[in-house]
Design a protein around this motif. Structure first.
Motif, PDB file in Angstrom:
ATOM      1  N   ALA A  73       0.755  -1.304  -0.111  1.00 29.12           N
ATOM      2  CA  ALA A  73       0.014   0.189  -0.026  1.00 29.12           C
ATOM      3  C   ALA A  73       0.886   1.258  -0.059  1.00 29.12           C
ATOM      4  O   ALA A  73       0.577   2.267  -0.696  1.00 29.12           O
ATOM      5  CB  ALA A  73      -0.901  -0.068   1.351  1.00 29.12           C
ATOM      6  N   LEU A  74       2.019   1.253   0.664  1.00 27.89           N
ATOM      7  CA  LEU A  74       2.772   2.328   0.908  1.00 27.89           C
ATOM      8  C   LEU A  74       3.444   2.724  -0.561  1.00 27.89           C
ATOM      9  O   LEU A  74       3.618   3.891  -0.875  1.00 27.89           O
ATOM     10  CB  LEU A  74       4.145   2.000   1.926  1.00 27.89           C
ATOM     11  N   LEU A  75       4.024   1.617  -1.472  1.00 27.51           N
ATOM     12  CA  LEU A  75       4.406   1.924  -2.633  1.00 27.51           C
ATOM     13  C   LEU A  75       3.405   2.448  -3.606  1.00 27.51           C
ATOM     14  O   LEU A  75       3.864   2.811  -4.427  1.00 27.51           O
ATOM     15  CB  LEU A  75       5.296   0.330  -2.957  1.00 27.51           C
ATOM     16  N   GLN A  76       2.316   1.697  -3.523  1.00 27.86           N
ATOM     17  CA  GLN A  76       1.232   2.162  -4.283  1.00 27.86           C
ATOM     18  C   GLN A  76       1.184   3.803  -4.263  1.00 27.86           C
ATOM     19  O   GLN A  76       0.827   4.674  -5.215  1.00 27.86           O
ATOM     20  CB  GLN A  76      -0.083   1.379  -4.179  1.00 27.86           C
ATOM     21  N   ASN A  77       1.188   4.108  -2.903  1.00 31.00           N
ATOM     22  CA  ASN A  77       0.781   5.365  -2.734  1.00 31.00           C
ATOM     23  C   ASN A  77       2.043   6.597  -3.099  1.00 31.00           C
ATOM     24  O   ASN A  77       1.596   7.783  -3.488  1.00 31.00           O
ATOM     25  CB  ASN A  77       0.516   5.697  -1.175  1.00 31.00           C
ATOM     26  N   SER A  78       3.334   6.129  -2.732  1.00 28.77           N
ATOM     27  CA  SER A  78       4.297   6.950  -2.994  1.00 28.77           C
ATOM     28  C   SER A  78       5.781   6.208  -3.081  1.00 28.77           C
ATOM     29  O   SER A  78       6.083   5.184  -2.332  1.00 28.77           O
ATOM     30  CB  SER A  78       4.433   7.835  -1.890  1.00 28.77           C
ATOM     31  N   LYS A  79       6.558   6.542  -4.118  1.00 32.02           N
ATOM     32  CA  LYS A  79       7.680   6.031  -4.414  1.00 32.02           C
ATOM     33  C   LYS A  79       8.436   6.445  -3.085  1.00 32.02           C
ATOM     34  O   LYS A  79       9.449   5.686  -2.944  1.00 32.02           O
ATOM     35  CB  LYS A  79       8.389   6.618  -5.786  1.00 32.02           C
ATOM     36  N   ASP A  80       8.210   7.557  -2.610  1.00 26.46           N
ATOM     37  CA  ASP A  80       9.234   8.189  -1.438  1.00 26.46           C
ATOM     38  C   ASP A  80       9.081   7.338  -0.214  1.00 26.46           C
ATOM     39  O   ASP A  80      10.027   7.302   0.467  1.00 26.46           O
ATOM     40  CB  ASP A  80       8.634   9.448  -0.973  1.00 26.46           C
ATOM     41  N   SER A  81       8.103   6.362  -0.093  1.00 25.23           N
ATOM     42  CA  SER A  81       8.037   5.512   0.845  1.00 25.23           C
ATOM     43  C   SER A  81       8.621   4.107   0.962  1.00 25.23           C
ATOM     44  O   SER A  81       8.671   3.226   1.759  1.00 25.23           O
ATOM     45  CB  SER A  81       6.475   5.297   1.199  1.00 25.23           C
ATOM     46  N   ALA A  82       9.621   4.079  -0.297  1.00 24.60           N
ATOM     47  CA  ALA A  82      10.369   2.843  -0.488  1.00 24.60           C
ATOM     48  C   ALA A  82      11.237   2.356   0.641  1.00 24.60           C
ATOM     49  O   ALA A  82      10.981   1.135   0.957  1.00 24.60           O
ATOM     50  CB  ALA A  82      11.184   2.965  -1.746  1.00 24.60           C
ATOM     51  N   PRO A  83      11.881   3.088   1.445  1.00 25.61           N
ATOM     52  CA  PRO A  83      12.823   2.727   2.628  1.00 25.61           C
ATOM     53  C   PRO A  83      11.802   1.798   3.625  1.00 25.61           C
ATOM     54  O   PRO A  83      12.199   1.087   4.282  1.00 25.61           O
ATOM     55  CB  PRO A  83      13.466   3.838   2.990  1.00 25.61           C
ATOM     56  N   VAL A  84      10.656   2.678   3.840  1.00 25.28           N
ATOM     57  CA  VAL A  84       9.636   1.982   4.987  1.00 25.28           C
ATOM     58  C   VAL A  84       9.287   0.689   4.396  1.00 25.28           C
ATOM     59  O   VAL A  84       8.983  -0.094   5.235  1.00 25.28           O
ATOM     60  CB  VAL A  84       8.824   3.001   5.543  1.00 25.28           C
ATOM     61  N   ALA A  85       8.607   0.913   3.119  1.00 28.65           N
ATOM     62  CA  ALA A  85       8.025  -0.539   2.490  1.00 28.65           C
ATOM     63  C   ALA A  85       9.049  -1.569   2.678  1.00 28.65           C
ATOM     64  O   ALA A  85       8.924  -2.623   2.928  1.00 28.65           O
ATOM     65  CB  ALA A  85       7.759  -0.416   1.078  1.00 28.65           C
ATOM     66  N   GLN A  86      10.330  -1.460   2.123  1.00 24.32           N
ATOM     67  CA  GLN A  86      11.599  -2.188   2.230  1.00 24.32           C
ATOM     68  C   GLN A  86      11.635  -3.162   3.677  1.00 24.32           C
ATOM     69  O   GLN A  86      11.842  -4.282   3.965  1.00 24.32           O
ATOM     70  CB  GLN A  86      12.735  -1.552   1.669  1.00 24.32           C
ATOM     71  N   GLU A  87      11.660  -2.107   4.626  1.00 21.00           N
ATOM     72  CA  GLU A  87      11.764  -2.602   6.009  1.00 21.00           C
ATOM     73  C   GLU A  87      10.420  -3.588   6.369  1.00 21.00           C
ATOM     74  O   GLU A  87      10.709  -4.472   7.098  1.00 21.00           O
ATOM     75  CB  GLU A  87      11.913  -1.492   7.106  1.00 21.00           C
ATOM     76  N   LEU A  88       9.160  -3.010   5.929  1.00 19.35           N
ATOM     77  CA  LEU A  88       8.314  -3.827   6.086  1.00 19.35           C
ATOM     78  C   LEU A  88       8.263  -5.122   5.636  1.00 19.35           C
ATOM     79  O   LEU A  88       8.024  -6.314   6.350  1.00 19.35           O
ATOM     80  CB  LEU A  88       6.906  -2.950   5.759  1.00 19.35           C
ATOM     81  N   TYR A  89       8.934  -5.361   4.418  1.00 17.23           N
ATOM     82  CA  TYR A  89       8.861  -6.535   3.819  1.00 17.23           C
ATOM     83  C   TYR A  89       9.886  -7.454   4.414  1.00 17.23           C
ATOM     84  O   TYR A  89       9.925  -8.673   4.494  1.00 17.23           O
ATOM     85  CB  TYR A  89       9.411  -6.290   2.358  1.00 17.23           C
ATOM     86  N   ARG A  90      10.940  -6.792   5.001  1.00 13.20           N
ATOM     87  CA  ARG A  90      11.897  -7.661   5.589  1.00 13.20           C
ATOM     88  C   ARG A  90      11.441  -7.941   7.071  1.00 13.20           C
ATOM     89  O   ARG A  90      11.635  -9.339   7.225  1.00 13.20           O
ATOM     90  CB  ARG A  90      13.281  -6.430   5.850  1.00 13.20           C
ATOM     91  N   GLN A  91      10.504  -7.210   7.753  1.00 14.24           N
ATOM     92  CA  GLN A  91       9.892  -7.726   8.797  1.00 14.24           C
ATOM     93  C   GLN A  91       9.158  -8.725   8.566  1.00 14.24           C
ATOM     94  O   GLN A  91       8.992  -9.846   9.331  1.00 14.24           O
ATOM     95  CB  GLN A  91       9.223  -6.712   9.518  1.00 14.24           C
ATOM     96  N   ALA A  92       8.248  -8.583   7.472  1.00 16.76           N
ATOM     97  CA  ALA A  92       7.471  -9.986   7.003  1.00 16.76           C
ATOM     98  C   ALA A  92       8.185 -11.144   6.651  1.00 16.76           C
ATOM     99  O   ALA A  92       7.941 -12.204   7.031  1.00 16.76           O
ATOM    100  CB  ALA A  92       6.640  -9.454   5.881  1.00 16.76           C
ATOM    101  N   MET A  93       9.214 -10.998   6.089  1.00 21.15           N
ATOM    102  CA  MET A  93      10.114 -12.236   5.680  1.00 21.15           C
ATOM    103  C   MET A  93      10.686 -12.750   6.994  1.00 21.15           C
ATOM    104  O   MET A  93      10.775 -14.064   7.198  1.00 21.15           O
ATOM    105  CB  MET A  93      11.473 -11.701   4.918  1.00 21.15           C
ATOM    106  N   LEU A  94      11.135 -12.113   7.982  1.00 20.59           N
ATOM    107  CA  LEU A  94      11.689 -12.559   9.356  1.00 20.59           C
ATOM    108  C   LEU A  94      10.712 -13.441  10.191  1.00 20.59           C
ATOM    109  O   LEU A  94      10.887 -14.105  10.880  1.00 20.59           O
ATOM    110  CB  LEU A  94      12.205 -11.362  10.244  1.00 20.59           C
ATOM    111  N   ALA A  95       9.433 -12.813   9.844  1.00 18.04           N
ATOM    112  CA  ALA A  95       8.138 -13.462  10.662  1.00 18.04           C
ATOM    113  C   ALA A  95       7.707 -14.618   9.727  1.00 18.04           C
ATOM    114  O   ALA A  95       6.780 -15.458  10.250  1.00 18.04           O
ATOM    115  CB  ALA A  95       7.075 -12.280  10.468  1.00 18.04           C
TER     116      ALA A  95
END
Length: 337
Positions: A73-95
């Motif tokens: 949802a963050l990436l769809q909303n704004s490319k600027d949110s990429a660092p936060v989206a990437q960290e969320l993906y990393r957290q999902a991966m770790l989970a």
């Protein structure tokens, strides 16, 4: 790490966008939950502290896939949110979320939105997911192998075939392209057609596979093949492929594989032209210029010649020449009047 100091909670979708995401079931929790997650992750990133997976999981209600959904949802909303989206993906991966892992690996490989790249780590993640049967990871890994380790072409072919059997029709398109061009393999048009055909069967209808089958069937000596070519181009055109839309228009114009119909030809040339398919723009301009199948319109002819000319190249130069001639003719007509 990409600069996150200037980011704020505003990277979340606005209320109207958020409601649409809820309606389409892309998100399913209250906005306050997502705000709390973002505020926590942002704070940790901006203060250079580790993001704790347990904390993220607690906020999100132990709903692992929702972490990945928030990143999307963050990436769809704004490319600027990429660092936060990437960290969320990393957290999902770790989970333990494979889709989160795939998205994290994809961002690592491409460096989307200014995020740092690590091709080696990304490749390891794609490899791990491929072994678990993730078809899009298999596609990406096959592509990486073909670019970086062409001597391992048999591994790439196996990965593409696995992805194709899982329903990823683009995998069959890649296999067909390899054999058509002789890319990493001996050129074999029969195998190419076989793979393109597979990309149109079993519930799959890949527009590029249909297009390539149309190309293979475009033999002027065989009317039956021309009809098949038209049908393949028509399917691909309906899916928005501009080169297919152009080919459908051309066949309506010439009566190849279908009854000639200049009006329909103009319709399909228009579809392709609106997607900046240059030769379709030139054909459409000429149809307006001569009133072939559509009402003669010098303004529209000039417009499409101009659009084609702006794209440059040999076709663009020819379009520019025709535009100059048309403008000169109109100028002379006005002078006489």
């Amino acid at each position: 790490m990409a600069d996150v100091q200037w980011l704020s909670i505003d990277i979340l979708p606005i209320d109207e966008q958020f409601l649409q995401l809820l309606e389409h079931k892309q998100l399913k929790k209250d906005m306050s939950v997502y705000k709390e997650v973002i505020q926590y992750v942002l704070h940790q990133l901006q203060t250079d502290k580790d993001v704790k997976t347990a904390r993220v999981m607690k906020i999100i209600g132990q709903d692992i896939p929702e972490i990945t959904a928030l990143g999307n949802a963050l990436l769809q909303n704004s490319k600027d949110s990429a660092p936060v989206a990437q960290e969320l993906y990393r957290q999902a991966m770790l989970a333990g979320d494979d889709q989160g892992s795939f998205s994290y690996a994809s961002m690592l490989y491409r460096g989307y939105g200014g995020t740092p790249t690590d091709e080696e780590e990304a490749t390891k993640l794609f490899s791990r997911l491929s072994k678990k049967g993730h078809p899009y990871a298999q596609m990406n890994l096959a592509s990486i192998i073909m670019r970086s380790h062409p001597q391992r072409v048999s591994d790439a072919i196996q990965l593409y075939e696995l992805a194709g059997k899982s329903g990823v029709s683009d995998a069959y398109m890649e296999l067909g392209r390899m054999y058509r061009l002789g890319y990493g393999v001996h050129q074999d048009h029969q195998k190419a057609k076989h793979y393109f055909q597979q990309g149109t069967e079993n519930g799959m209808s890949n527009p590029r596979c249909h297009f390539m089958l149309g190309v293979y069937c475009s033999s002027p000596e065989n009317e039956s093949d021309l009809r098949k070519a038209f049908q393949h181009f028509q399917v691909a055109a309906a899916k928005g492929l501009p080169e297919a839309q152009y080919n459908v228009g051309l066949r309506y114009l010439k009566g190849q594989g279908v009854d000639a119909n200049p009006y329909n030809a103009a319709e399909f040339f228009t579809m392709a032209s609106l997607q900046d398919f240059q030769i379709a723009q030139v054909n459409l301009a000429n149809m307006y210029l001569h009133g072939n199948g559509i009402k003669k319109d010098m303004n529209k002819a000039s417009y499409w010649f101009g659009k084609a000319a702006a794209l440059g190249g040999t076709i663009g130069n020819e379009a520019k020449s025709q535009l100059v001639q048309l403008q000169a003719k109109e100028s002379n007509t006005c002078a006489v009047m």
